[in-house]
Write a protein that holds these residues in place. Sequence first.
Motif, PDB file in Angstrom:
ATOM      1  N   VAL A  31       0.957  -1.197  -0.121  1.00 19.42           N
ATOM      2  CA  VAL A  31      -0.155   0.145   0.244  1.00 19.42           C
ATOM      3  C   VAL A  31       0.718   1.090   0.027  1.00 19.42           C
ATOM      4  O   VAL A  31       2.111   1.393   0.397  1.00 19.42           O
ATOM      5  CB  VAL A  31      -0.984  -0.175   1.295  1.00 19.42           C
ATOM      6  CG1 VAL A  31      -1.875  -1.192   1.145  1.00 19.42           C
ATOM      7  CG2 VAL A  31      -0.137   0.075   2.574  1.00 19.42           C
ATOM      8  N   ARG A  36      -3.735   3.585   4.375  1.00 18.61           N
ATOM      9  CA  ARG A  36      -4.461   2.564   3.610  1.00 18.61           C
ATOM     10  C   ARG A  36      -3.878   1.074   4.486  1.00 18.61           C
ATOM     11  O   ARG A  36      -4.511   0.034   4.106  1.00 18.61           O
ATOM     12  CB  ARG A  36      -3.825   2.297   2.227  1.00 18.61           C
ATOM     13  CG  ARG A  36      -4.463   3.564   1.374  1.00 18.61           C
ATOM     14  CD  ARG A  36      -4.017   3.434  -0.055  1.00 18.61           C
ATOM     15  NE  ARG A  36      -4.426   4.238  -0.853  1.00 18.61           N
ATOM     16  CZ  ARG A  36      -4.193   5.578  -1.254  1.00 18.61           C
ATOM     17  NH1 ARG A  36      -2.664   5.859  -0.899  1.00 18.61           N
ATOM     18  NH2 ARG A  36      -4.683   6.444  -2.112  1.00 18.61           N
ATOM     19  N   PRO A  38      -4.860   0.016   7.055  1.00 16.39           N
ATOM     20  CA  PRO A  38      -6.007  -1.054   7.818  1.00 16.39           C
ATOM     21  C   PRO A  38      -6.493  -1.778   6.735  1.00 16.39           C
ATOM     22  O   PRO A  38      -7.176  -2.911   7.110  1.00 16.39           O
ATOM     23  CB  PRO A  38      -6.912   0.228   8.359  1.00 16.39           C
ATOM     24  CG  PRO A  38      -6.117   1.254   8.582  1.00 16.39           C
ATOM     25  CD  PRO A  38      -5.046   1.353   7.669  1.00 16.39           C
ATOM     26  N   CYS A  39      -6.416  -1.456   5.535  1.00 17.26           N
ATOM     27  CA  CYS A  39      -7.054  -2.302   4.544  1.00 17.26           C
ATOM     28  C   CYS A  39      -6.030  -3.688   4.380  1.00 17.26           C
ATOM     29  O   CYS A  39      -6.616  -4.677   3.619  1.00 17.26           O
ATOM     30  CB  CYS A  39      -6.992  -1.616   3.161  1.00 17.26           C
ATOM     31  SG  CYS A  39      -8.175  -0.255   3.167  1.00 17.26           S
ATOM     32  N   ALA A  40      -5.014  -3.834   4.800  1.00 14.99           N
ATOM     33  CA  ALA A  40      -4.046  -4.891   4.722  1.00 14.99           C
ATOM     34  C   ALA A  40      -3.804  -5.712   5.863  1.00 14.99           C
ATOM     35  O   ALA A  40      -2.921  -6.406   5.878  1.00 14.99           O
ATOM     36  CB  ALA A  40      -2.851  -4.229   3.955  1.00 14.99           C
ATOM     37  N   ASP A  42      -5.126  -8.130   7.145  1.00 14.19           N
ATOM     38  CA  ASP A  42      -5.341  -9.670   7.225  1.00 14.19           C
ATOM     39  C   ASP A  42      -4.040 -10.127   6.560  1.00 14.19           C
ATOM     40  O   ASP A  42      -4.089 -11.588   6.532  1.00 14.19           O
ATOM     41  CB  ASP A  42      -6.420  -9.938   6.661  1.00 14.19           C
ATOM     42  CG  ASP A  42      -6.727  -9.537   5.316  1.00 14.19           C
ATOM     43  OD1 ASP A  42      -6.000  -8.705   4.803  1.00 14.19           O
ATOM     44  OD2 ASP A  42      -7.418 -10.148   4.430  1.00 14.19           O
TER      45      ASP A  42
END
Length: 417
Positions: A31, A36, A38-40, A42
């Motif tokens: 990212v 950004r 928090p979108c990654a 997992d």
Amino acid sequence: MPQVLVIGDDLTGSNATGARFARAGLRTISVSGVERVPCAMDADVVVLNLGTRHAAADAARERVRHAALAAPFAELVVKRVDTTLRGNVGAEVDALFEVLEPGTRALVVPAFPDAGRTTVGGLHLVDGVPLAETFAARDPLNPVSSSRVATLLREGTRRSITEVPIDVVQAGAGSVAEALSATDAELVVCDATTNAHLSTIADAAARVQDAGGARWLSVDSGPFAVRLATALGIGPGVRALRPVLAVVGSITATTHDQVLETEQVLGARFVDVTLDALDPRAIADRARELARTGSRIVGIRTVPPGPGAPADPALAARIPGVLAEATAMLLDDGVFGGLYATGGDIAEATTEALGSSGFAIDTEVLPLAVAGRLVGGPHDGLPFATKGGLIGDRTAAVACLEHLITTIAGQQRGIPQ
């Protein structure tokens, strides 16, 4: 939560480092911008590009400090630096010390042997030329002023720096571990000229950390960080990956070098098969013992006769069938998740012994080295890669095996292949 946080200073370099973690079987998301991350969350590895290479040093510091807080539970933080050490290297490393846990030390290993970047005597070289005598010194935005890594670091930090010379690295992981433990310097610059040296340093660093020593911050351009993660036991966020079975029948000098590279880079372990011991059941039993060690790559390989020993054509002709029979026994155990075969006769004999009706080709890993899946038979769908014995440089087998590791990781995650 991510196991690894990579903080990069430009997009292409960040993505290149991420690709190396992905090939090691870790789910990796890249990212740009802290917002950004928090979108990654997992992913196993978050690669965060900050675009700070051409920023002012104070601005770079602030972005890096903020970035280090984005994944606070990461087991390993990597400060990805340019292969020619352009940018705010010292300032960005210094900023990380301000937010990482007390006792953290930086292991600075900028060598990237596959790209011609090496470090000797504390000097960073590009294809054997000192850094300050290369194009990096003429960069219009970030000219490099010195070839000495420590000097470049001191442009942005006043923290203590020491160097581990090449002769200590060549002496092995034990010697490097002693050197790391003998100093309390906050930044440790390590010489390295080969991928094997990178693995040696990583193994030594893991020994020191496991013994209660420093928690390491990796400062490198990508290849070292992956090895350090492996040495620290950081792996895919799924059950342990099933290993790859490598079957090597070719005895050319090219194959010998490629197999040696798999041992040094991937930690592959092999059963040696001599012409006077062509017993497939015994070979399979020895390979099973190696598989219990947890190695990601377990193989069986043919060893040529010793110097002056006469070649026996009849015995040599038996090799493909014997290795294929041993392979079938091993795959029937259900332990292995993929198969690599080098040498056309070996690949053909192996697929026949496995009762396969064909080979579904997915991709060409490199010219004349292909990967895909077995079709038909009891091992239908098994990831498979094959390469000619004379094909590729010394890294060719590593490329094929890394492709298989990534494929196996994807299967275990349920990702469509």
